[in-house]
Design a protein around this motif. Structure first.
Motif, PDB file in Angstrom:
ATOM      1  N   SER A  48     -51.104 -60.887  84.725  1.00  0.00           N
ATOM      2  CA  SER A  48     -52.011 -61.193  83.641  1.00  0.00           C
ATOM      3  C   SER A  48     -51.203 -61.904  82.568  1.00  0.00           C
ATOM      4  O   SER A  48     -50.023 -61.622  82.387  1.00  0.00           O
ATOM      5  CB  SER A  48     -52.627 -59.913  83.075  1.00  0.00           C
ATOM      6  OG  SER A  48     -53.686 -60.215  82.193  1.00  0.00           O
ATOM      7  N   PHE A  49     -51.805 -62.840  81.880  1.00  0.00           N
ATOM      8  CA  PHE A  49     -51.068 -63.549  80.841  1.00  0.00           C
ATOM      9  C   PHE A  49     -51.782 -63.452  79.502  1.00  0.00           C
ATOM     10  O   PHE A  49     -52.975 -63.170  79.441  1.00  0.00           O
ATOM     11  CB  PHE A  49     -50.781 -64.998  81.224  1.00  0.00           C
ATOM     12  CG  PHE A  49     -51.991 -65.885  81.271  1.00  0.00           C
ATOM     13  CD1 PHE A  49     -52.367 -66.620  80.163  1.00  0.00           C
ATOM     14  CD2 PHE A  49     -52.732 -66.014  82.432  1.00  0.00           C
ATOM     15  CE1 PHE A  49     -53.461 -67.454  80.193  1.00  0.00           C
ATOM     16  CE2 PHE A  49     -53.833 -66.848  82.481  1.00  0.00           C
ATOM     17  CZ  PHE A  49     -54.195 -67.563  81.359  1.00  0.00           C
ATOM     18  N   TYR A  50     -51.002 -63.640  78.473  1.00  0.00           N
ATOM     19  CA  TYR A  50     -51.532 -63.605  77.113  1.00  0.00           C
ATOM     20  C   TYR A  50     -50.684 -64.515  76.244  1.00  0.00           C
ATOM     21  O   TYR A  50     -49.590 -64.928  76.628  1.00  0.00           O
ATOM     22  CB  TYR A  50     -51.549 -62.173  76.558  1.00  0.00           C
ATOM     23  CG  TYR A  50     -50.176 -61.567  76.379  1.00  0.00           C
ATOM     24  CD1 TYR A  50     -49.545 -61.602  75.140  1.00  0.00           C
ATOM     25  CD2 TYR A  50     -49.514 -60.975  77.439  1.00  0.00           C
ATOM     26  CE1 TYR A  50     -48.289 -61.054  74.971  1.00  0.00           C
ATOM     27  CE2 TYR A  50     -48.256 -60.413  77.284  1.00  0.00           C
ATOM     28  CZ  TYR A  50     -47.647 -60.453  76.048  1.00  0.00           C
ATOM     29  OH  TYR A  50     -46.406 -59.913  75.887  1.00  0.00           O
ATOM     30  N   LEU A  51     -51.208 -64.826  75.092  1.00  0.00           N
ATOM     31  CA  LEU A  51     -50.485 -65.681  74.148  1.00  0.00           C
ATOM     32  C   LEU A  51     -49.665 -64.820  73.198  1.00  0.00           C
ATOM     33  O   LEU A  51     -50.131 -63.787  72.728  1.00  0.00           O
ATOM     34  CB  LEU A  51     -51.464 -66.527  73.336  1.00  0.00           C
ATOM     35  CG  LEU A  51     -52.312 -67.503  74.141  1.00  0.00           C
ATOM     36  CD1 LEU A  51     -53.326 -68.182  73.232  1.00  0.00           C
ATOM     37  CD2 LEU A  51     -51.453 -68.514  74.849  1.00  0.00           C
ATOM     38  N   GLU A  52     -48.428 -65.260  72.925  1.00  0.00           N
ATOM     39  CA  GLU A  52     -47.627 -64.534  71.941  1.00  0.00           C
ATOM     40  C   GLU A  52     -48.311 -64.663  70.587  1.00  0.00           C
ATOM     41  O   GLU A  52     -49.108 -65.571  70.345  1.00  0.00           O
ATOM     42  CB  GLU A  52     -46.194 -65.050  71.905  1.00  0.00           C
ATOM     43  CG  GLU A  52     -46.018 -66.394  71.259  1.00  0.00           C
ATOM     44  CD  GLU A  52     -44.557 -66.813  71.205  1.00  0.00           C
ATOM     45  OE1 GLU A  52     -44.294 -67.793  70.502  1.00  0.00           O
ATOM     46  OE2 GLU A  52     -43.697 -66.198  71.843  1.00  0.00           O
ATOM     47  N   GLU A  53     -47.990 -63.730  69.696  1.00  0.00           N
ATOM     48  CA  GLU A  53     -48.594 -63.766  68.369  1.00  0.00           C
ATOM     49  C   GLU A  53     -48.158 -65.008  67.602  1.00  0.00           C
ATOM     50  O   GLU A  53     -47.021 -65.459  67.725  1.00  0.00           O
ATOM     51  CB  GLU A  53     -48.217 -62.512  67.585  1.00  0.00           C
ATOM     52  CG  GLU A  53     -48.868 -61.271  68.120  1.00  0.00           C
ATOM     53  CD  GLU A  53     -48.539 -60.038  67.307  1.00  0.00           C
ATOM     54  OE1 GLU A  53     -47.643 -60.082  66.449  1.00  0.00           O
ATOM     55  OE2 GLU A  53     -49.196 -59.015  67.545  1.00  0.00           O
ATOM     56  N   PHE A  54     -49.070 -65.555  66.838  1.00  0.00           N
ATOM     57  CA  PHE A  54     -48.787 -66.733  66.029  1.00  0.00           C
ATOM     58  C   PHE A  54     -49.726 -66.723  64.835  1.00  0.00           C
ATOM     59  O   PHE A  54     -50.734 -66.027  64.828  1.00  0.00           O
ATOM     60  CB  PHE A  54     -48.945 -68.022  66.847  1.00  0.00           C
ATOM     61  CG  PHE A  54     -50.307 -68.167  67.467  1.00  0.00           C
ATOM     62  CD1 PHE A  54     -51.315 -68.877  66.829  1.00  0.00           C
ATOM     63  CD2 PHE A  54     -50.591 -67.584  68.698  1.00  0.00           C
ATOM     64  CE1 PHE A  54     -52.573 -69.004  67.392  1.00  0.00           C
ATOM     65  CE2 PHE A  54     -51.843 -67.711  69.272  1.00  0.00           C
ATOM     66  CZ  PHE A  54     -52.832 -68.424  68.621  1.00  0.00           C
ATOM     67  N   THR A  55     -49.378 -67.482  63.823  1.00  0.00           N
ATOM     68  CA  THR A  55     -50.183 -67.557  62.607  1.00  0.00           C
ATOM     69  C   THR A  55     -50.820 -68.939  62.514  1.00  0.00           C
ATOM     70  O   THR A  55     -50.171 -69.947  62.784  1.00  0.00           O
ATOM     71  CB  THR A  55     -49.299 -67.323  61.364  1.00  0.00           C
ATOM     72  OG1 THR A  55     -48.640 -66.070  61.515  1.00  0.00           O
ATOM     73  CG2 THR A  55     -50.114 -67.305  60.095  1.00  0.00           C
ATOM     74  N   ILE A  56     -52.087 -68.962  62.150  1.00  0.00           N
ATOM     75  CA  ILE A  56     -52.784 -70.225  61.924  1.00  0.00           C
ATOM     76  C   ILE A  56     -53.487 -70.157  60.568  1.00  0.00           C
ATOM     77  O   ILE A  56     -53.659 -69.083  59.991  1.00  0.00           O
ATOM     78  CB  ILE A  56     -53.833 -70.527  63.024  1.00  0.00           C
ATOM     79  CG1 ILE A  56     -54.947 -69.475  63.019  1.00  0.00           C
ATOM     80  CG2 ILE A  56     -53.185 -70.660  64.374  1.00  0.00           C
ATOM     81  CD1 ILE A  56     -56.154 -69.861  63.831  1.00  0.00           C
ATOM     82  N   LYS A  57     -53.885 -71.308  60.097  1.00  0.00           N
ATOM     83  CA  LYS A  57     -54.726 -71.371  58.899  1.00  0.00           C
ATOM     84  C   LYS A  57     -56.173 -71.235  59.357  1.00  0.00           C
ATOM     85  O   LYS A  57     -56.633 -71.973  60.227  1.00  0.00           O
ATOM     86  CB  LYS A  57     -54.558 -72.709  58.177  1.00  0.00           C
ATOM     87  CG  LYS A  57     -53.214 -72.900  57.556  1.00  0.00           C
ATOM     88  CD  LYS A  57     -53.178 -72.261  56.202  1.00  0.00           C
ATOM     89  CE  LYS A  57     -51.850 -72.586  55.543  1.00  0.00           C
ATOM     90  NZ  LYS A  57     -51.488 -71.591  54.564  1.00  0.00           N
ATOM     91  N   ASP A  58     -56.873 -70.281  58.804  1.00  0.00           N
ATOM     92  CA  ASP A  58     -58.279 -70.111  59.115  1.00  0.00           C
ATOM     93  C   ASP A  58     -59.041 -71.337  58.625  1.00  0.00           C
ATOM     94  O   ASP A  58     -58.840 -71.787  57.488  1.00  0.00           O
ATOM     95  CB  ASP A  58     -58.814 -68.844  58.448  1.00  0.00           C
ATOM     96  CG  ASP A  58     -60.244 -68.570  58.837  1.00  0.00           C
ATOM     97  OD1 ASP A  58     -61.142 -69.072  58.138  1.00  0.00           O
ATOM     98  OD2 ASP A  58     -60.452 -67.867  59.847  1.00  0.00           O
TER      99      ASP A  58
END
Length: 127
Positions: A48-58
């Protein structure tokens, strides 16, 4: 004929290997395929794969928002694999395609292809 029997018949007649790799999402489709393989005596290895945590501008508020991390699907897949005694591999991938990236924006097949090419295929072939 039941879906269970259809899947098991297909696996028995078309999958000669003793072990199988299953992309397990924790949903009914992938669990059904993995269980059918298990019921046919196959050694199941779940990925199973997932994305590492990251920050974006809402987009609406302009504030930073934490995204990614282990998804509900990945956690459920891990629970199923553990319950069934299957080897489970979590694959963490960086989100790098879109400036306003979230899991819904990712083309999952493209992401999985890149992960599969780099990590999983080598491990599977080396066995």
């Amino acid at each position: 004929m039941t879906v269970k029997k259809l899947l098991e018949n297909y696996i028995e007649n078309n999958v000669p290997d003793e072990s199988v790799a299953v992309l397990l999402s924790g949903g009914i489709d992938s669990i059904s395929v993995a269980l059918a393989a298990h019921n046919c005596g196959k050694k199941v290895k779940a990925y199973s794969f997932y994305l590492e945590e990251f920050t974006i501008k809402d987009r609406k508020s302009g504030k930073d928002k934490l995204c990614g991390g282990e998804s509900y699907d990945c956690l459920k897949a891990e629970l199923v694999a553990k319950t069934m005694g299957w080897k489970f591999v979590k694959v963490k991938e960086k989100c790098r395609k879109f400036p306003y990236c979230n899991q819904g924006d990712i083309n999952a097949l493209e992401l999985w292809d890149s992960v599969l090419d780099k990590k999983v295929m080598k491990e599977t072939i080396d066995r």
